[in-house]
Design a protein around this motif. Structure first.
Motif, PDB file in Angstrom:
ATOM      1  N   ILE A   1       5.431  -4.990   4.275  1.00 24.15           N
ATOM      2  CA  ILE A   1       5.077  -3.624   3.900  1.00 24.15           C
ATOM      3  C   ILE A   1       5.490  -2.667   5.014  1.00 24.15           C
ATOM      4  O   ILE A   1       5.118  -2.856   6.175  1.00 24.15           O
ATOM      5  CB  ILE A   1       3.564  -3.500   3.629  1.00 24.15           C
ATOM      6  N   THR A   2       6.258  -1.655   4.650  1.00 21.11           N
ATOM      7  CA  THR A   2       6.698  -0.626   5.588  1.00 21.11           C
ATOM      8  C   THR A   2       6.168   0.724   5.118  1.00 21.11           C
ATOM      9  O   THR A   2       6.438   1.129   3.982  1.00 21.11           O
ATOM     10  CB  THR A   2       8.227  -0.568   5.679  1.00 21.11           C
ATOM     11  N   CYS A   3       5.447   1.390   5.989  1.00 18.24           N
ATOM     12  CA  CYS A   3       4.907   2.708   5.671  1.00 18.24           C
ATOM     13  C   CYS A   3       5.730   3.764   6.396  1.00 18.24           C
ATOM     14  O   CYS A   3       5.804   3.762   7.630  1.00 18.24           O
ATOM     15  CB  CYS A   3       3.438   2.798   6.075  1.00 18.24           C
ATOM     16  N   LEU A   4       6.352   4.649   5.647  1.00 14.35           N
ATOM     17  CA  LEU A   4       7.128   5.747   6.213  1.00 14.35           C
ATOM     18  C   LEU A   4       6.175   6.918   6.445  1.00 14.35           C
ATOM     19  O   LEU A   4       6.099   7.859   5.657  1.00 14.35           O
ATOM     20  CB  LEU A   4       8.263   6.129   5.265  1.00 14.35           C
ATOM     21  N   ALA A   5       5.423   6.830   7.525  1.00 15.55           N
ATOM     22  CA  ALA A   5       4.330   7.771   7.764  1.00 15.55           C
ATOM     23  C   ALA A   5       4.852   9.137   8.161  1.00 15.55           C
ATOM     24  O   ALA A   5       5.563   9.275   9.145  1.00 15.55           O
ATOM     25  CB  ALA A   5       3.398   7.223   8.841  1.00 15.55           C
ATOM     26  N   GLU A   6       4.493  10.145   7.377  1.00 19.13           N
ATOM     27  CA  GLU A   6       4.862  11.521   7.695  1.00 19.13           C
ATOM     28  C   GLU A   6       3.718  12.234   8.421  1.00 19.13           C
ATOM     29  O   GLU A   6       3.907  13.305   8.983  1.00 19.13           O
ATOM     30  CB  GLU A   6       5.211  12.273   6.416  1.00 19.13           C
ATOM     31  N   SER A   7       2.544  11.672   8.357  1.00 22.10           N
ATOM     32  CA  SER A   7       1.367  12.232   9.026  1.00 22.10           C
ATOM     33  C   SER A   7       0.444  11.075   9.363  1.00 22.10           C
ATOM     34  O   SER A   7       0.797   9.910   9.179  1.00 22.10           O
ATOM     35  CB  SER A   7       0.673  13.253   8.117  1.00 22.10           C
ATOM     36  N   LYS A   8      -0.724  11.383   9.839  1.00 26.40           N
ATOM     37  CA  LYS A   8      -1.685  10.332  10.158  1.00 26.40           C
ATOM     38  C   LYS A   8      -2.314   9.828   8.867  1.00 26.40           C
ATOM     39  O   LYS A   8      -2.929  10.580   8.126  1.00 26.40           O
ATOM     40  CB  LYS A   8      -2.755  10.869  11.104  1.00 26.40           C
ATOM     41  N   ILE A   9      -2.138   8.547   8.614  1.00 29.79           N
ATOM     42  CA  ILE A   9      -2.722   7.960   7.411  1.00 29.79           C
ATOM     43  C   ILE A   9      -3.532   6.729   7.786  1.00 29.79           C
ATOM     44  O   ILE A   9      -3.334   6.134   8.858  1.00 29.79           O
ATOM     45  CB  ILE A   9      -1.641   7.581   6.377  1.00 29.79           C
ATOM     46  N   GLU A  10      -4.446   6.371   6.900  1.00 33.02           N
ATOM     47  CA  GLU A  10      -5.244   5.162   7.080  1.00 33.02           C
ATOM     48  C   GLU A  10      -4.815   4.137   6.039  1.00 33.02           C
ATOM     49  O   GLU A  10      -4.534   4.478   4.888  1.00 33.02           O
ATOM     50  CB  GLU A  10      -6.732   5.464   6.951  1.00 33.02           C
ATOM     51  N   PHE A  11      -4.732   2.900   6.494  1.00 30.58           N
ATOM     52  CA  PHE A  11      -4.382   1.810   5.585  1.00 30.58           C
ATOM     53  C   PHE A  11      -5.577   0.869   5.521  1.00 30.58           C
ATOM     54  O   PHE A  11      -5.822   0.098   6.460  1.00 30.58           O
ATOM     55  CB  PHE A  11      -3.151   1.060   6.086  1.00 30.58           C
ATOM     56  N   PRO A  12      -6.363   0.924   4.446  1.00 24.79           N
ATOM     57  CA  PRO A  12      -7.558   0.068   4.349  1.00 24.79           C
ATOM     58  C   PRO A  12      -7.188  -1.397   4.150  1.00 24.79           C
ATOM     59  O   PRO A  12      -6.496  -1.752   3.196  1.00 24.79           O
ATOM     60  CB  PRO A  12      -8.292   0.630   3.135  1.00 24.79           C
ATOM     61  N   LEU A  13      -7.626  -2.224   5.054  1.00 26.57           N
ATOM     62  CA  LEU A  13      -7.329  -3.654   4.944  1.00 26.57           C
ATOM     63  C   LEU A  13      -8.074  -4.309   3.791  1.00 26.57           C
ATOM     64  O   LEU A  13      -7.769  -5.448   3.432  1.00 26.57           O
ATOM     65  CB  LEU A  13      -7.692  -4.353   6.258  1.00 26.57           C
ATOM     66  N   SER A  14      -9.030  -3.593   3.232  1.00 20.69           N
ATOM     67  CA  SER A  14      -9.737  -4.132   2.069  1.00 20.69           C
ATOM     68  C   SER A  14      -8.792  -4.323   0.887  1.00 20.69           C
ATOM     69  O   SER A  14      -9.122  -5.039  -0.067  1.00 20.69           O
ATOM     70  CB  SER A  14     -10.881  -3.198   1.670  1.00 20.69           C
ATOM     71  N   LEU A  15      -7.610  -3.687   0.946  1.00 22.43           N
ATOM     72  CA  LEU A  15      -6.601  -3.910  -0.097  1.00 22.43           C
ATOM     73  C   LEU A  15      -6.085  -5.342  -0.076  1.00 22.43           C
ATOM     74  O   LEU A  15      -5.530  -5.824  -1.061  1.00 22.43           O
ATOM     75  CB  LEU A  15      -5.426  -2.953   0.095  1.00 22.43           C
ATOM     76  N   PHE A  16      -6.232  -6.015   1.062  1.00 24.14           N
ATOM     77  CA  PHE A  16      -5.731  -7.382   1.206  1.00 24.14           C
ATOM     78  C   PHE A  16      -6.867  -8.373   0.929  1.00 24.14           C
ATOM     79  O   PHE A  16      -7.779  -8.528   1.739  1.00 24.14           O
ATOM     80  CB  PHE A  16      -5.168  -7.618   2.601  1.00 24.14           C
ATOM     81  N   SER A  17      -6.793  -9.004  -0.199  1.00 27.42           N
ATOM     82  CA  SER A  17      -7.749 -10.056  -0.546  1.00 27.42           C
ATOM     83  C   SER A  17      -6.994 -11.134  -1.301  1.00 27.42           C
ATOM     84  O   SER A  17      -6.693 -10.996  -2.489  1.00 27.42           O
ATOM     85  CB  SER A  17      -8.889  -9.488  -1.405  1.00 27.42           C
ATOM     86  N   SER A  18      -6.618 -12.179  -0.583  1.00 29.40           N
ATOM     87  CA  SER A  18      -5.765 -13.199  -1.176  1.00 29.40           C
ATOM     88  C   SER A  18      -6.083 -14.567  -0.591  1.00 29.40           C
ATOM     89  O   SER A  18      -6.302 -14.701   0.613  1.00 29.40           O
ATOM     90  CB  SER A  18      -4.291 -12.849  -0.919  1.00 29.40           C
ATOM     91  N   GLN A  19      -6.074 -15.547  -1.460  1.00 30.62           N
ATOM     92  CA  GLN A  19      -6.281 -16.927  -1.029  1.00 30.62           C
ATOM     93  C   GLN A  19      -4.956 -17.649  -0.805  1.00 30.62           C
ATOM     94  O   GLN A  19      -4.949 -18.793  -0.332  1.00 30.62           O
ATOM     95  CB  GLN A  19      -7.096 -17.697  -2.091  1.00 30.62           C
ATOM     96  N   THR A  20      -3.825 -16.978  -1.113  1.00 31.16           N
ATOM     97  CA  THR A  20      -2.519 -17.647  -1.018  1.00 31.16           C
ATOM     98  C   THR A  20      -1.593 -17.019   0.012  1.00 31.16           C
ATOM     99  O   THR A  20      -0.614 -17.649   0.416  1.00 31.16           O
ATOM    100  CB  THR A  20      -1.809 -17.612  -2.383  1.00 31.16           C
ATOM    101  N   LEU A  21      -1.858 -15.778   0.437  1.00 31.55           N
ATOM    102  CA  LEU A  21      -0.947 -15.081   1.336  1.00 31.55           C
ATOM    103  C   LEU A  21      -0.824 -15.821   2.674  1.00 31.55           C
ATOM    104  O   LEU A  21      -1.815 -16.036   3.361  1.00 31.55           O
ATOM    105  CB  LEU A  21      -1.435 -13.652   1.571  1.00 31.55           C
TER     106      LEU A  21
END
Length: 587
Positions: free
Chosen positions: A135-155
């Motif tokens: 995952i690549t974020c092309l940040a134009e300003s200050k942003i937050e990336f919630p890790l709660s988006l990641f919920s996986s038993q296979t990753l």
């Protein structure tokens, strides 16, 4: 800059050509259609998803095969705006064969991480047992990336990074901060690049990776904690095997990893705290810093290789250098930059009554980082060299001079490691050897051609070298019609001038040939002097033979010049004789 995506109809037209090529096209389509699915998937995996869909129009059988691909690659830069990108994502995910698992997903996007398409892609990937995420974020300003988006038993593999470009523009001031926490128990490889770590989810980072119970490989590049550049930073993990940290500013770095085998700390700025390492099974250590020789830790009983380069060791107490050597007592292959030892040489009394702790050394390599004279400290003392080898007198000692090092890295803007120096040296040596061989082959062909030209010229001169017919005889029949005396004078003067011009041009040409041969030999010799001794010795017999042949050819060129000179002199004598007789008869 956004990619120019081709309209599928245009793509089909360009590939299929005109109606006149229909027969040829049918054969090609048949060939494409006959490929197995796995190979088609492999071909399409080299493109992002939009290209894979466009390319699938090459064959009727390919038309729907994108729906069974296990690799997905999305980028918002392929679209003029985010709504169109979101619509495309929705179309792809809804049109895909839902029974197929997803092995890997790449996602590059600008805007907030809370956008619907980000959540949609991640949820779809996790529901289809994805193993790799990039995952690549092309940040134009200050942003937050919630890790709660990641919920996986296979990753198993995750790359999360912030990039600096969006549609060809450099993004300034943007940042991506990780918040909350995640559930990724199967994760074995994690790479974070340009990420800001917040206090609420990290517990100084160890709390974050503690959720990754199977983590083996961790890379942190240009990451930092919220609110401070120089802080204490801790990494505690029981399963970690490989750790790489690049471009960090910390006060104290603590690494506790009982299974750690490889530790790379590169481009660090370490403050007064130094580095604490608890990794009893460590086999490889690379430490590359501006300064920061305070290294503490357990005994590294299994340490095979260590590469230590500190570009400003003079900021440290020389006693820290001795402490570092004591920590590395088991190392077998040690690489150091010369400035560390030069700094230790300024306080040689510290080691005057000590034995070297490096008792297991097989080899030690020393190379410089600083090459400008104004930067240089005092030379490394003999006492320091003896101290290094005292515990392992049989170890090989290799030291790169500043002159050699500077020659190799003159085109590089920053200093390089010894390994990279050796690689560059090998590349340059191979290039020089190849160039020298090409020049020798070229010169060999030239020498053979010169030999043939000399023989041809000699034959031509011999054929022309017949008794010259007197101008008087040629003009006997014209005596009654022309003023023969005037014509003879003009003709002889013209011929004399022509002989002088011809002689000067021939000497000039032959001199140039000799000069060219000499300069080519010099160029080859110059390249050979830059080669390692083994390569130079291998090429020397060929070069010596070439020099001998060049000597013979140059001698023949000089001989041909003399022959031509004698011939021209003979012709001039005839002309002078005729001119004299003509002048006498006219008087």
């Amino acid at each position: 800059m956004a990619k120019n995506k081709m309209n599928p109809d245009i793509l089909i037209w360009e590939i299929m050509g005109s109606e006149n090529d229909k027969k040829r096209l049918d054969v090609e389509v048949d060939r494409l259609s006959s490929l197995p699915d796995d190979l088609i998937h492999k071909i399409l995996s080299f493109n992002d998803t939009i290209d894979a869909i466009n390319t699938s129009t090459l064959s009727s059988r390919w038309r729907c095969i994108w729906t069974t691909m296990t690799c997905l690659d999305f980028s918002s830069e392929d679209f003029p705006n985010l709504p169109k990108f979101s619509k495309f994502v929705k179309h792809v995910l809804s049109g895909r064969d839902n029974q197929r698992e997803v092995s890997s997903v790449k996602l590059s996007f600008h805007g907030k991480a809370s956008q619907v398409f980000v959540k949609r892609i991640l949820e779809y990937a996790f529901s289809h047992n994805v193993q790799q995420l990039d995952i690549t974020c092309l940040a134009e300003s200050k942003i937050e990336f919630p890790l709660s988006l990641f919920s996986s038993q296979t990753l198993k593999h995750l790359i999360l990074k912030k990039a600096y470009r969006h549609k060809g523009h450099i993004l300034r001031g943007g940042s991506m901060t990780l918040t909350s926490t995640w559930e990724v128990p199967a994760l074995t490889t994690l790479h974070l690049n340009e990420i800001t770590l917040s206090q609420d989810n990290t517990d100084n980072f160890s709390g974050l990776i503690s959720k990754c119970v199977n983590l083996k490989n961790l890379t942190l590049t240009r990451c930092h904690m919220v609110g401070s550049s120089f802080i204490d930073f801790n990494i505690f993990h029981s399963q970690l095997s490989n750790l790489t940290m690049e471009y960090w500013n910390v006060r104290l770095l603590s690494v506790v990893a009982p299974q750690l085998k490889n530790l790379i700390i590169r481009r660090h700025r370490l403050s007064s705290g130094g580095i604490m390492i608890s990794a009893p099974d460590l086999a490889y250590l690379l430490l590359q810093c501006l300064y920061g020789l305070k290294v503490y830790g357990d005994d590294f009983h299994y340490l095979e290789k260590a590469d230590i380069s500190i570009s400003a060791p003079y900021r440290e107490d020389p006693q820290n250098i001795v402490g570092l050597f004591q920590l590395l007592h088991s190392v077998k292959d040690l690489t150091l930059n010369l400035e560390i030892l030069e700094h230790l040489s300024s306080s040689v009394e510290i080691i005057s009554h000590q034995h070297s702790p490096l008792a297991n050394l097989k080899s030690i390599k020393i190379y410089p980082l600083l090459v400008d004279k104004w930067q240089l400290p005092r030379d490394m003392s003999t006492e320091v060299k003896n101290y290094l080898l005292d515990g392992s007198p049989g170890a090989t000692f290799t030291m790169v001079s500043r002159e050699d090092y500077n020659t190799i890295i003159s085109s590089v803007s920053t200093y390089v490691s010894y390994e990279r120096y050796c690689i560059m040296q090998e590349i340059i040596a191979e290039r020089n050897a190849t160039c020298a061989k090409k020049l020798m082959a070229k010169l060999q062909v030239r020498l053979e051609q010169e030999k043939d030209d000399i023989e041809t010229n000699r034959t031509h001169i011999e054929q022309e070298n017949v008794p010259m017919e007197s101008h008087d005889a040629k003009m006997d029949d014209e005596q009654n019609a022309l003023d023969e005396n005037q014509l003879q004078i003009e003709g002889n003067v013209k011929h004399i001038n022509s002989c002088w011009e011809s002689l000067g041009e021939q000497i000039k040409q032959r001199k140039k040939k000799i000069d060219d041969i000499v300069w080519e030999l010099r160029d080859i010799k110059k390249l050979m002097t830059k080669l390692p001794a083994s390569n130079r010795a291998e090429m020397q017999p060929c070069f010596s033979s070439l020099c001998a042949q060049a000597g013979i050819v140059m001698s023949k060129i000089r001989d041909s010049m003399k022959i031509q000179l004698d011939e021209n002199q003979s012709r001039l004598n005839v002309c002078f004789h005729e001119l004299t007789e003509t002048l006498q008869s006219s008087s």
